[in-house]
Design a protein around this motif. Structure first.
Motif, PDB file in Angstrom:
ATOM      1  N   GLU A 258       0.828  -1.209   0.000  1.00  0.00           N
ATOM      2  CA  GLU A 258       0.000   0.000   0.000  1.00  0.00           C
ATOM      3  C   GLU A 258       0.862   1.259   0.000  1.00  0.00           C
ATOM      4  O   GLU A 258       0.595   2.203  -0.744  1.00  0.00           O
ATOM      5  CB  GLU A 258      -0.925   0.002   1.224  1.00  0.00           C
ATOM      6  CG  GLU A 258      -2.015  -1.048   1.187  1.00  0.00           C
ATOM      7  CD  GLU A 258      -1.554  -2.392   1.725  1.00  0.00           C
ATOM      8  OE1 GLU A 258      -0.321  -2.591   1.882  1.00  0.00           O
ATOM      9  OE2 GLU A 258      -2.420  -3.251   1.981  1.00  0.00           O
ATOM     10  N   VAL A 259       1.917   1.268   0.831  1.00  0.00           N
ATOM     11  CA  VAL A 259       2.797   2.442   0.892  1.00  0.00           C
ATOM     12  C   VAL A 259       3.531   2.629  -0.428  1.00  0.00           C
ATOM     13  O   VAL A 259       3.657   3.749  -0.934  1.00  0.00           O
ATOM     14  CB  VAL A 259       3.803   2.294   2.058  1.00  0.00           C
ATOM     15  CG1 VAL A 259       4.830   3.424   2.027  1.00  0.00           C
ATOM     16  CG2 VAL A 259       3.066   2.294   3.386  1.00  0.00           C
ATOM     17  N   ARG A 260       4.015   1.523  -0.999  1.00  0.00           N
ATOM     18  CA  ARG A 260       4.716   1.606  -2.285  1.00  0.00           C
ATOM     19  C   ARG A 260       3.793   2.196  -3.354  1.00  0.00           C
ATOM     20  O   ARG A 260       4.196   3.028  -4.160  1.00  0.00           O
ATOM     21  CB  ARG A 260       5.189   0.215  -2.708  1.00  0.00           C
ATOM     22  CG  ARG A 260       6.065   0.199  -3.950  1.00  0.00           C
ATOM     23  CD  ARG A 260       6.393  -1.244  -4.323  1.00  0.00           C
ATOM     24  NE  ARG A 260       7.170  -1.894  -3.300  1.00  0.00           N
ATOM     25  CZ  ARG A 260       8.497  -1.865  -3.246  1.00  0.00           C
ATOM     26  NH1 ARG A 260       9.176  -1.197  -4.156  1.00  0.00           N
ATOM     27  NH2 ARG A 260       9.135  -2.498  -2.288  1.00  0.00           N
ATOM     28  N   SER A 261       2.543   1.759  -3.343  1.00  0.00           N
ATOM     29  CA  SER A 261       1.579   2.272  -4.319  1.00  0.00           C
ATOM     30  C   SER A 261       1.291   3.751  -4.083  1.00  0.00           C
ATOM     31  O   SER A 261       1.132   4.524  -5.031  1.00  0.00           O
ATOM     32  CB  SER A 261       0.281   1.458  -4.231  1.00  0.00           C
ATOM     33  OG  SER A 261      -0.699   1.967  -5.082  1.00  0.00           O
ATOM     34  N   PHE A 262       1.265   4.166  -2.805  1.00  0.00           N
ATOM     35  CA  PHE A 262       0.910   5.548  -2.461  1.00  0.00           C
ATOM     36  C   PHE A 262       2.039   6.532  -2.785  1.00  0.00           C
ATOM     37  O   PHE A 262       1.809   7.574  -3.401  1.00  0.00           O
ATOM     38  CB  PHE A 262       0.561   5.630  -0.975  1.00  0.00           C
ATOM     39  CG  PHE A 262       0.250   7.020  -0.498  1.00  0.00           C
ATOM     40  CD1 PHE A 262      -0.926   7.655  -0.872  1.00  0.00           C
ATOM     41  CD2 PHE A 262       1.141   7.696   0.321  1.00  0.00           C
ATOM     42  CE1 PHE A 262      -1.205   8.942  -0.441  1.00  0.00           C
ATOM     43  CE2 PHE A 262       0.871   8.980   0.763  1.00  0.00           C
ATOM     44  CZ  PHE A 262      -0.310   9.605   0.379  1.00  0.00           C
ATOM     45  N   VAL A 263       3.277   6.219  -2.365  1.00  0.00           N
ATOM     46  CA  VAL A 263       4.380   7.177  -2.536  1.00  0.00           C
ATOM     47  C   VAL A 263       5.156   6.963  -3.830  1.00  0.00           C
ATOM     48  O   VAL A 263       5.953   7.815  -4.220  1.00  0.00           O
ATOM     49  CB  VAL A 263       5.347   7.122  -1.334  1.00  0.00           C
ATOM     50  CG1 VAL A 263       4.621   7.406  -0.051  1.00  0.00           C
ATOM     51  CG2 VAL A 263       6.079   5.780  -1.272  1.00  0.00           C
TER      52      VAL A 263
END
Length: 643
Positions: A258-263
């Motif tokens: 999720e973090v990889r997709s967000f940032v």
């Protein structure tokens, strides 16, 4: 004298150094020892030919310098062999055997004898001499140095044979090449001192080691430039074989995707790389033998040397340090959720596969708010063996057809009968019995196996729908869940067409369920598959309505005719302030206004059934009406209901 081999060797060693720098082979004891071997080999190569560059007869200053360089050759050349043996201890992960001075002394003793012999030669030249008029000449005792060198070679060969089961075959052959080539070159040069083959053979062997042993693409994670998954697995295998006692810290970043997709990919990798470098520096302060590894997308492993620190206080201290380092990425907009487990190995777990599985599955044992734990607490759980062998369980199920399709009948409110059913995956393992469907599906999605399992379910349903038994059910259709992976598969529609033709199934008898997540995340692939299937005559339901944050305009422009209300919304019907009741009631009104049929899932009591019927649910699915059951039991159940 013929120095062409030395010149070629010098070029090769320089190329090797550039290769080390370009491939960033600077981390870890093995790389440090390898770099030291290359540098010492360069020194030895230069020292091999440099004394012959002087003009004869030699002045006193030149004579002193020529002697110094020649001694430098013998010191560095023989020290390379000692480093090679230490390198084998490191690559074979048996460094612990020489950590005590008593065990190190026998290893260093032959080189110490060489040093003593060379020092004695300075007083009385018995091994070699450099004359001001004629230069270098061998002494009558030179064979002693060769015997000591060959002793080291034999010791290295014994070490290499011993480490054979710990080292990959290709790497083992490359390591053996150094001994074979250098031993042969020493023998040839011993017979003809004018050839100067030793350092050239060493350069060839070191190049082979660079290509086949020190392989950064196998050792390093390409995203973060720390030791990667293959290195970790190799270390665990060696620890299991050598029965060393270590601790393993397992940190799972549960929201990595999720973090990889967000940032974004680059920012996330940049943050992880910097954070891991900091963690690596911290654990090295405790013990230089501690090692850090990273597995994409978000698993971090730390191998601690020894087990003396296995206690709750150490666990908490380590976790606090990692949390602080996690704050290093706040300016990058990164906030990671982590679970940290510390375990002893070998202990309850004794094999490589058990440790690998536990590293992937330890997060399943945590309660929602827990963040760290000693592994011992998990090992006593009744479901531990299932979770820790789930990879093998699924693999065996695929190979031996242990999967089953269960059916849960769906009640038609208006017709007051069961008019359809949902096909559900079940796994009954011969050893562990029934496995939680959620565990199977979650693991299969992580391992990329959902297409294989999903294909099994689809074909089983097509086979059933084409049978005479199905006609006796009175069902209008059967619902089949599609995983996210199936929705993305470009060949999925073709597979369905092949099954339709093979079993002669009318498309109106099949309804495909797509999840709210799949409907919003994979627009292009999903749209293409749905359009082809719709043109073939298949219908669709939206599953898990109420669990996501859907773009309603997007969702309801899909070719769906049925919406399935998730159990989480049903469970909120009984809240005290009736918010759940009104949310669900208004959801029903909206869905009916856009001409959607409604299936309410998770209905387990008559009270809830009456409420959703009052709201206008078209169909009801849940334990109150029927539990999931295998095909044979379902046929009996339907027969009983029809009486």
């Amino acid at each position: 004298m013929n120095f062409h081999y030395d010149y070629a060797a010098l070029v090769l060693f320089v190329v090797i150094l550039f290769g080390i720098a370009a491939r960033e082979m600077t981390k870890g004891r093995s790389n440090h020892l390898y770099i030291s071997m290359v540098i010492l080999s360069i020194v030895a190569t230069v020292c091999d030919f440099l004394p012959y560059m002087f003009d004869y007869p030699l002045s006193k200053a030149d004579l002193f310098l020529a002697n110094l360089i020649n001694y430098g050759y013998f010191f560095s050349r023989n020290f390379c062999v000692l480093l090679y043996i230490l390198f084998l201890f490191s690559v074979g992960r048996i460094w612990y055997e020489i950590k005590s001075p008593k065990r190190m002394i026998p290893l260093v003793a032959p080189y110490a004898l060489i040093v003593v012999a060379l020092c004695f030669n300075m007083v009385k030249p018995m091994f070699f001499n450099i004359s001001p008029q004629t230069g270098y000449s061998r002494g009558e005792m030179i064979f002693v140095l060769y015997i000591l060198s060959y002793f080291y070679c034999m010791l290295a060969l014994i070490m290499l044979i011993r480490c054979r089961k710990y080292i990959d075959k290709g790497k083992w052959r490359a390591l053996l090449s150094l001994l074979v080539l250098t031993s042969a070159a020493v023998l040839v040069q011993g017979l003809d001192e004018t050839l100067h083959l030793e350092m050239f053979s060493m350069a060839i062997a070191m190049l082979l080691m660079l290509l086949f042993v020190q392989r950064p693409e196998e050792q390093m994670d390409i995203h973060t430039r720390v030791f990667g998954w293959e290195s970790y697995r190799d270390e665990i295998r060696k620890i299991a074989l050598t029965k060393q006692e270590v601790m393993i810290g397992m940190i799972s970043v549960t929201n990595a995707d999720e973090v990889r997709s967000f940032v974004g990919e680059d920012r996330f990798d940049n943050y992880m790389s910097r954070a891991l470098q900091k963690i690596d520096e911290e654990i090295k302060k405790q013990n230089s033998d501690n090692s850090l590894f990273f597995e994409y997308p978000g698993n971090i492993y730390i191998i601690y040397d020894g087990q003396k620190n296995y206690y709750p206080g150490f666990l908490e201290k380590e976790y606090d340090r990692f949390v602080k380092l996690g704050g290093y990425g706040k300016r990058d907009g990164v906030r990671l959720n982590t679970k940290f487990t510390l375990m002893k190995f070998p202990d309850v777990l004794t094999t490589e596969e058990e440790v690998i599985n536990f590293g992937h599955n330890h997060v399943y044992f945590y309660e929602n708010e827990e963040q760290y734990s000693l592994a011992d607490r998990f090992f006593v759980r009744s479901d531990f063996q299932v979770y820790n062998h789930i990879d093998d369980i699924i693999k065996n199920a695929i190979e031996h057809n242990n999967f089953q399709v269960y059916y849960q009948p769906i009640y038609d409110v208006k017709k007051k009968r069961f008019s359809s059913a949902e096909a559900l995956l079940r796994l009954k393992d011969p050893e562990y019995g029934f496995i939680s469907p959620q565990t199977v599906i979650t693991t299969a999605e992580q391992r990329g196996l959902m297409n294989v399992i999903g294909d099994f379910v689809v074909e089983e349903v097509f086979r059933f729908v084409s049978s005479e038994e199905f006609k006796k059910t009175g069902f209008e259709y059967v619902e089949i869940n599609l995983s996210v992976h199936q929705c993305m598969e470009s060949a999925f529609a073709r597979k369905i067409r092949e099954l339709q033709e093979r079993y002669g199934v009318d498309p109106s008898l099949i309804n495909f369920e797509i999840t709210e997540t799949a409907s919003t995340e994979f627009n292009k692939s999903l749209d293409e598959n749905l359009q082809v299937l719709k043109d073939m005559g298949y219908s669709f339901s939206l599953d898990d309505y109420g669990t996501g944050y859907s773009n309603m305009h997007r969702v309801f422009h899909l070719p769906i005719s049925i919406v399935k209300i998730d159990k989480t919304m049903v469970d909120d019907l009984n809240d005290k302030d009736k918010k759940g009741y009104y949310i669900m009631k208004n959801s029903f009104m909206m869905l009916h206004d856009i001409h959607m049929k409604i299936v309410t899932e998770g209905v387990e009591t008559k009270e809830v059934a009456d409420k959703v019927i009052e709201m206008g649910s078209d169909y009801i699915q849940g334990f109150y009406y029927a539990r999931p059951m295998d095909k044979e039991r379902m046929m009996e159940f339907l027969s009983e209901k029809s009486v």
